[in-house]
Design an enzyme around this catalytic site. Structure first.
Site, PDB file in Angstrom:
ATOM      1  N   LEU A   1      29.570  20.762   7.319  1.00 21.60           N
ATOM      2  CA  LEU A   1      29.273  21.516   6.099  1.00 21.60           C
ATOM      3  C   LEU A   1      27.926  22.221   6.200  1.00 21.60           C
ATOM      4  O   LEU A   1      26.931  21.615   6.610  1.00 21.60           O
ATOM      5  CB  LEU A   1      29.259  20.562   4.899  1.00 21.60           C
ATOM      6  CG  LEU A   1      28.843  21.114   3.528  1.00 21.60           C
ATOM      7  CD1 LEU A   1      29.594  20.406   2.403  1.00 21.60           C
ATOM      8  CD2 LEU A   1      27.338  20.997   3.274  1.00 21.60           C
TER       9      LEU A   1
ATOM     10  N   ASP B   1      22.436  25.481   1.931  1.00 19.54           N
ATOM     11  CA  ASP B   1      21.377  26.474   1.731  1.00 19.54           C
ATOM     12  C   ASP B   1      20.785  27.082   2.999  1.00 19.54           C
ATOM     13  O   ASP B   1      20.542  26.366   3.988  1.00 19.54           O
ATOM     14  CB  ASP B   1      20.178  25.842   1.007  1.00 19.54           C
ATOM     15  CG  ASP B   1      20.557  25.012  -0.190  1.00 19.54           C
ATOM     16  OD1 ASP B   1      21.734  25.027  -0.584  1.00 19.54           O
ATOM     17  OD2 ASP B   1      19.669  24.342  -0.731  1.00 19.54           O
TER      18      ASP B   1
ATOM     19  N   SER C   1      16.168  21.196   1.670  1.00 16.44           N
ATOM     20  CA  SER C   1      15.796  22.601   1.821  1.00 16.44           C
ATOM     21  C   SER C   1      14.300  22.849   1.820  1.00 16.44           C
ATOM     22  O   SER C   1      13.525  22.081   1.246  1.00 16.44           O
ATOM     23  CB  SER C   1      16.446  23.431   0.715  1.00 16.44           C
ATOM     24  OG  SER C   1      17.819  23.540   0.993  1.00 16.44           O
TER      25      SER C   1
ATOM     26  N   ARG D   1      12.115  19.342  -5.371  1.00 16.12           N
ATOM     27  CA  ARG D   1      12.458  19.683  -3.975  1.00 16.12           C
ATOM     28  C   ARG D   1      12.436  21.185  -3.707  1.00 16.12           C
ATOM     29  O   ARG D   1      12.258  21.983  -4.590  1.00 16.12           O
ATOM     30  CB  ARG D   1      13.840  19.114  -3.633  1.00 16.12           C
ATOM     31  CG  ARG D   1      14.954  19.513  -4.573  1.00 16.12           C
ATOM     32  CD  ARG D   1      16.303  18.910  -4.137  1.00 16.12           C
ATOM     33  NE  ARG D   1      17.326  19.099  -5.153  1.00 16.12           N
ATOM     34  CZ  ARG D   1      17.622  18.202  -6.092  1.00 16.12           C
ATOM     35  NH1 ARG D   1      16.997  17.040  -6.154  1.00 16.12           N
ATOM     36  NH2 ARG D   1      18.565  18.459  -6.989  1.00 16.12           N
TER      37      ARG D   1
HETATM   38  C1  FRU Z   1      20.803  23.223  -3.243  1.00 18.94           C
HETATM   39  C2  FRU Z   1      20.352  21.834  -2.811  1.00 18.94           C
HETATM   40  C3  FRU Z   1      18.868  21.729  -2.724  1.00 18.94           C
HETATM   41  C4  FRU Z   1      18.675  20.608  -1.746  1.00 18.94           C
HETATM   42  C5  FRU Z   1      19.804  20.853  -0.775  1.00 18.94           C
HETATM   43  C6  FRU Z   1      20.411  19.598  -0.206  1.00 18.94           C
HETATM   44  O1  FRU Z   1      22.107  23.518  -2.859  1.00 18.94           O
HETATM   45  O2  FRU Z   1      20.897  20.858  -3.665  1.00 18.94           O
HETATM   46  O3  FRU Z   1      18.223  21.525  -3.972  1.00 18.94           O
HETATM   47  O4  FRU Z   1      17.422  20.673  -1.126  1.00 18.94           O
HETATM   48  O5  FRU Z   1      20.787  21.566  -1.476  1.00 18.94           O
HETATM   49  O6  FRU Z   1      21.335  19.925   0.785  1.00 18.94           O
END
Ligand code: FRU
Length: 484
Positions: A39, A42, A102, A160
């Site tokens: 998968l 981001d 991310s 995050r």
């Molecule tokens: C957005 C998110 C971010 C996080 C990442 C985890 O799609 O939820 O906030 O850092 O994906 O994969």
């Protein structure tokens, strides 16, 4: 073997096995960035560094579901031909054991500094969050420096996605956040040296200002200058549908305003969605050496029937949008496919000048699975104009209602679903259709619609219809296959 080596080896073994299955999928895309298997979500650390564009990405190499994410890595010298590089970050350390989430990249003194979120969950499922730094000489191999910023007071652990930039000799970072009273917010930090960070406060959301009640979480914020404005892009969660707006499970959009680097204050206007389609989330931008502001987004939305995509049968899930260039026109962000993508065109265009009146036609040679369609000088006198795509999707402009609609057959239940926006006038459409995706650029980027769709893989048909007198010109190109 240490934990990092072990994780990398397991990931490579699983991916090498599963990518042979992925490659059999008729819905594998021809010119969009996808994971070899597993998968993708981001875009991360998007930057031009050492003469190349680097696009890192959220990657779960073991399965087509979310979990302890890695940073995958593609590089390119032209935004068209991409090379899959070795894993950039594996979630091997205590401060990231549930995912290298991310983040972003910035260059300093010829080195690449990446900031990302270390996601940690304890035995009871309680979340911890660490904003971490890793440094690289070559963009390929990273030296993890560990957490540089701990969670400040006043926020939950939903904190995050650091995005870092330099302005007026100082470094700034925006972080996606949730306040202690469960409001979505963008938090600002500043630093002189990229390692010591000072919390400057909330610049958007958080229960005050224009975005007072604007959902319970902002993900993936990105603040940058475009023309004479400071744009804050973010992906809010928890908005209620409002007419044609906020139809997806979560949104992605922006506000425009003024950022004061002296005081760290940001004043801004109303939120607008960046894309009107079904599948667009967590966009991230970078400025390249020519000064263009470029954007990639994830072509999906979290929790939006992700497991129903038929590609999960072939051990892969999700892809990126095409790279887009942003400009600001009358206060509105426009998105255009980067001009380099013209290199995807194979041979000469098939061209027609058309006048339709209460009829539906198919033009010889205007068909295919991986094509670009440029439709210009559109004049829809009254009634509607439609383009039907491969028996699955339809784009309809109603001149009477001044609404543009994208329909597709749901990949969950086959029922036709739609996304729409107001559009005073339709003058041009540029469509990038791939085996199972569509990106529509309206009026040279005034609006975009982005979506996955799953037509019968053998169906290549396209037709054009109008209820009353409608004129337009079409150019159609077949596009090259760049990915397997
Ligand atoms: C957005 C998110 C971010 C996080 C990442 C985890 O799609 O939820 O906030 O850092 O994906 O994969």
């Amino acid at each position: 073997m240490n934990r990092d080596e072990q994780l990398r080896r397991e990931a490579v073994e699983t991916v090498n096995k599963n990518k042979q299955i992925a490659e059999q999928d008729p819905y594998r895309l021809h010119y969009h960035i996808m994971p070899p298997a597993g998968l993708l979500n981001d875009p991360n650390g998007f930057i031009q560094f050492g003469g190349k564009y680097h696009l890192y990405y959220q990657w779960m190499p073991f399965k087509t579901d979310h979990g302890a994410k890695f940073w995958g890595h593609y590089s390119s010298s032209d935004l068209v031909n991409w090379k899959h590089e070795e894993i950039a970050l594996a979630p091997s350390e205590w401060f990231e054991k549930n995912g290298c989430y991310s983040g972003s990249a910035i260059e300093r003194d010829g080195k690449l500094y990446v900031f990302y979120t270390g996601n940690v969950k304890d035995e009871d499922g309680n979340r911890e969050t660490y904003q971490c730094l890793a440094v690289s000489e070559d963009g390929l191999h990273f030296d993890k420096k560990g957490p540089v910023l701990e969670l400040p007071k006043g926020y939950t652990a939903h904190f995050r996605d650091p995005k870092v930039w330099k302005q007026d000799g100082k470094y700034f970072m925006v972080v996606g956040a949730q306040t202690a009273d469960l409001k979505g917010a963008a938090a600002l930090f500043s630093s002189e040296n990229l390692t010591d960070w000072e919390h400057k406060g909330i610049i958007a959301g958080g229960g005050t200002g224009k975005l007072k009640n604007f959902g319970y979480m902002f993900e993936c914020p990105d603040l940058f200058r475009l023309s004479d404005k400071d744009i804050l892009i973010f992906s809010p969660q928890g908005l209620e549908t409002e007419g044609m707006k906020y139809q997806n499970v979560y949104q992605a959009g922006y506000v425009t305003g003024e950022f004061n680097p002296e005081t760290g204050e940001y004043t801004h206007g109303e939120f607008d969605e960046l894309d009107r389609g079904f599948d667009f989330y967590a966009p991230q931008t970078t400025e390249d050496i020519t000064g263009r502001r470029l954007l990639f987004a994830w072509m999906s939305v979290p929790d939006q029937n992700e497991q129903d995509h038929p590609t999960t049968d072939y051990k892969w899930l999700h892809n990126m949008t095409l790279p887009r260039e942003l400009t600001l026109n009358n206060g509105k962000v426009y998105q255009q496919p980067v001009r380099e993508l013209e290199a995807l065109r194979e041979g000469e265009a098939v061209e027609y000048t058309a006048e339709l009146n209460n009829e539906t036609v198919a033009f010889n040679g205007v068909l295919g699975k991986a094509v670009e369609l440029l439709i210009e000088d559109i004049e829809v006198s009254e009634g509607w104009f439609e383009i039907s795509i491969r028996g699955n999707a339809r784009l309809v402009y109603s001149a009477n209602e001044k609404i543009l609609t994208l329909e597709r057959k749901s990949y969950t239940n086959g029922i036709v679903e739609k996304r729409q926006c107001k559009l005073a006038l339709l003058s041009s459409l540029r469509l990038f259709l791939d085996t199972s995706s569509a990106e529509v650029f309206v009026n040279e980027g005034e609006e975009t619609f982005t979506a996955r769709f799953y037509p019968d893989p053998e169906n290549k048909e396209m037709s054009f219809g109008a209820s009353q007198k409608t004129n337009f010109k079409i150019k159609k190109w077949n596009l090259q296959k760049k990915f397997i």
